[in-house]
Motif scaffolding. Sequence first.
Motif, PDB file in Angstrom:
ATOM      1  N   ASP A 130      -0.290  -2.462  -5.848  1.00  0.00           N
ATOM      2  CA  ASP A 130       0.566  -1.507  -6.552  1.00  0.00           C
ATOM      3  C   ASP A 130       1.971  -2.070  -6.693  1.00  0.00           C
ATOM      4  N   ASP A 131       2.899  -1.247  -7.241  1.00  0.00           N
ATOM      5  CA  ASP A 131       4.242  -1.772  -7.487  1.00  0.00           C
ATOM      6  C   ASP A 131       5.205  -1.490  -6.338  1.00  0.00           C
ATOM      7  N   VAL A 132       5.672  -0.255  -6.189  1.00  0.00           N
ATOM      8  CA  VAL A 132       6.665   0.059  -5.163  1.00  0.00           C
ATOM      9  C   VAL A 132       6.279   1.340  -4.432  1.00  0.00           C
ATOM     10  N   LEU A 133       6.317   1.316  -3.107  1.00  0.00           N
ATOM     11  CA  LEU A 133       6.099   2.521  -2.313  1.00  0.00           C
ATOM     12  C   LEU A 133       7.451   3.189  -2.109  1.00  0.00           C
ATOM     13  N   THR A 134       7.683   4.305  -2.797  1.00  0.00           N
ATOM     14  CA  THR A 134       8.970   4.987  -2.682  1.00  0.00           C
ATOM     15  C   THR A 134       8.864   6.145  -1.703  1.00  0.00           C
ATOM     16  N   SER A 135       8.238   7.229  -2.125  1.00  0.00           N
ATOM     17  CA  SER A 135       8.077   8.382  -1.235  1.00  0.00           C
ATOM     18  C   SER A 135       6.797   8.295  -0.413  1.00  0.00           C
ATOM     19  N   GLY A 136       5.843   7.478  -0.854  1.00  0.00           N
ATOM     20  CA  GLY A 136       4.560   7.362  -0.169  1.00  0.00           C
ATOM     21  C   GLY A 136       3.495   8.281  -0.720  1.00  0.00           C
ATOM     22  N   LYS A 137       3.873   9.184  -1.628  1.00  0.00           N
ATOM     23  CA  LYS A 137       2.899  10.135  -2.174  1.00  0.00           C
ATOM     24  C   LYS A 137       1.796   9.430  -2.949  1.00  0.00           C
ATOM     25  N   ALA A 138       2.177   8.506  -3.826  1.00  0.00           N
ATOM     26  CA  ALA A 138       1.191   7.834  -4.677  1.00  0.00           C
ATOM     27  C   ALA A 138       0.221   6.992  -3.857  1.00  0.00           C
ATOM     28  N   ILE A 139       0.734   6.275  -2.847  1.00  0.00           N
ATOM     29  CA  ILE A 139      -0.161   5.429  -2.064  1.00  0.00           C
ATOM     30  C   ILE A 139      -1.123   6.271  -1.241  1.00  0.00           C
ATOM     31  N   ARG A 140      -0.676   7.426  -0.777  1.00  0.00           N
ATOM     32  CA  ARG A 140      -1.576   8.307  -0.027  1.00  0.00           C
ATOM     33  C   ARG A 140      -2.665   8.879  -0.928  1.00  0.00           C
ATOM     34  N   GLU A 141      -2.334   9.129  -2.187  1.00  0.00           N
ATOM     35  CA  GLU A 141      -3.350   9.589  -3.135  1.00  0.00           C
ATOM     36  C   GLU A 141      -4.401   8.506  -3.350  1.00  0.00           C
ATOM     37  N   ALA A 142      -3.956   7.259  -3.441  1.00  0.00           N
ATOM     38  CA  ALA A 142      -4.895   6.146  -3.605  1.00  0.00           C
ATOM     39  C   ALA A 142      -5.778   5.995  -2.370  1.00  0.00           C
ATOM     40  N   ILE A 143      -5.175   6.139  -1.202  1.00  0.00           N
ATOM     41  CA  ILE A 143      -5.943   6.029   0.042  1.00  0.00           C
ATOM     42  C   ILE A 143      -6.973   7.151   0.130  1.00  0.00           C
ATOM     43  N   ASP A 144      -6.599   8.342  -0.314  1.00  0.00           N
ATOM     44  CA  ASP A 144      -7.541   9.468  -0.308  1.00  0.00           C
ATOM     45  C   ASP A 144      -8.745   9.186  -1.190  1.00  0.00           C
ATOM     46  N   ILE A 145      -8.521   8.511  -2.330  1.00  0.00           N
ATOM     47  CA  ILE A 145      -9.632   8.153  -3.222  1.00  0.00           C
ATOM     48  C   ILE A 145     -10.594   7.218  -2.498  1.00  0.00           C
ATOM     49  N   ILE A 146     -10.050   6.223  -1.831  1.00  0.00           N
ATOM     50  CA  ILE A 146     -10.895   5.261  -1.104  1.00  0.00           C
ATOM     51  C   ILE A 146     -11.663   5.960   0.012  1.00  0.00           C
ATOM     52  N   LYS A 147     -11.038   6.925   0.660  1.00  0.00           N
ATOM     53  CA  LYS A 147     -11.692   7.657   1.742  1.00  0.00           C
ATOM     54  C   LYS A 147     -12.908   8.441   1.280  1.00  0.00           C
ATOM     55  N   THR A 148     -12.944   8.798  -0.011  1.00  0.00           N
ATOM     56  CA  THR A 148     -14.096   9.560  -0.519  1.00  0.00           C
ATOM     57  C   THR A 148     -15.332   8.687  -0.684  1.00  0.00           C
ATOM     58  N   GLN A 149     -15.143   7.367  -0.600  1.00  0.00           N
ATOM     59  CA  GLN A 149     -16.270   6.447  -0.782  1.00  0.00           C
ATOM     60  C   GLN A 149     -16.794   6.021   0.582  1.00  0.00           C
ATOM     61  N   PRO A 150     -17.994   6.455   0.965  1.00  0.00           N
ATOM     62  CA  PRO A 150     -18.503   6.236   2.330  1.00  0.00           C
ATOM     63  C   PRO A 150     -18.671   4.775   2.726  1.00  0.00           C
ATOM     64  N   GLU A 151     -18.819   3.890   1.747  1.00  0.00           N
ATOM     65  CA  GLU A 151     -19.030   2.478   2.074  1.00  0.00           C
ATOM     66  C   GLU A 151     -17.769   1.635   1.924  1.00  0.00           C
ATOM     67  N   ALA A 152     -16.621   2.302   1.734  1.00  0.00           N
ATOM     68  CA  ALA A 152     -15.361   1.579   1.528  1.00  0.00           C
ATOM     69  C   ALA A 152     -14.477   1.648   2.767  1.00  0.00           C
ATOM     70  N   LYS A 153     -13.782   0.551   3.034  1.00  0.00           N
ATOM     71  CA  LYS A 153     -12.831   0.497   4.137  1.00  0.00           C
ATOM     72  C   LYS A 153     -11.541  -0.151   3.662  1.00  0.00           C
ATOM     73  N   LEU A 154     -10.447   0.580   3.731  1.00  0.00           N
ATOM     74  CA  LEU A 154      -9.159   0.033   3.340  1.00  0.00           C
ATOM     75  C   LEU A 154      -8.668  -0.945   4.401  1.00  0.00           C
ATOM     76  N   VAL A 155      -8.302  -2.171   3.961  1.00  0.00           N
ATOM     77  CA  VAL A 155      -7.853  -3.184   4.933  1.00  0.00           C
ATOM     78  C   VAL A 155      -6.413  -3.639   4.691  1.00  0.00           C
ATOM     79  N   GLY A 156      -5.792  -3.199   3.590  1.00  0.00           N
ATOM     80  CA  GLY A 156      -4.411  -3.605   3.362  1.00  0.00           C
ATOM     81  C   GLY A 156      -3.879  -3.144   2.021  1.00  0.00           C
ATOM     82  N   VAL A 157      -2.565  -3.302   1.872  1.00  0.00           N
ATOM     83  CA  VAL A 157      -1.872  -2.965   0.628  1.00  0.00           C
ATOM     84  C   VAL A 157      -0.900  -4.102   0.313  1.00  0.00           C
ATOM     85  N   VAL A 158      -0.824  -4.481  -0.958  1.00  0.00           N
ATOM     86  CA  VAL A 158       0.190  -5.439  -1.400  1.00  0.00           C
ATOM     87  C   VAL A 158       0.990  -4.775  -2.515  1.00  0.00           C
TER      88      VAL A 158
END
Length: 223
Positions: A130-158
């Motif tokens: 992604d581009d810039v983490l300002t308030s953190g709202k957008a990145i948390r929304e993205a993380i929530d999407i990944i959490k809905t996928q049972p076979e996915a594991k978030l390992v990092g952010v750039v």
Amino acid sequence: MASAQSLSQEKVTFIEAAIENGVLLFGEFTLKSGRKSPYFFNAGLLYTGSLLSSTSKAYAKILNSSRIPEFDVLFGPAYKGIALAAITAVDLSRQGREVGFAYNRKEKKDHGEGGALVGAPLKGRIVIIDDVLTSGKAIREAIDIIKTQPEAKLVGVVQLVDRQEKGQNTIKSTVQEVEEEFGIPIEALLNLKDIIAYLETKGGYEKELAAVKEYRKNYGIDI
């Protein structure tokens, strides 16, 4: 504070290209957090081939040499993250490293293939681009999407830029908050110390440098 010696030529070139093309701006800008910032990084203006190429190379370099562990899929949150993740996947492929690329729709599609996700299945180890983490709202929304996928594991952010400033309700930065909350590393192509170091070294930016330093004094974190 970062010194001139800590800036690689790659970072200098990237900052200069960003300034020249209006991607890195100085003035007065209202952030998502409501703060008035003396600088702003507009990833939406990364639209020329040369800028996209240098950006993808920088992302690929971080993914190959940082704290980010092995991964299978790059996930680009709509909208700006989509192009950033796509070009990074292409650059990694040119280096012989094949990974998937996926992104989300802002609105779920109810015709054709349907669904809210496009591209590679969100399975295995996922890195968010992604581009810039300002308030953190957008990145948390993205993380929530990944959490809905049972076979996915978030390992990092750039991200493109780490503003290295306090979150809304803590002395920690948004990046530090997200790292601790989800137990993942977050890397950036540039951070505020890099930008300050460049302005100090380049010269001719005394007014902008003073404004950025004052902003950092009020909202910055000690790293």
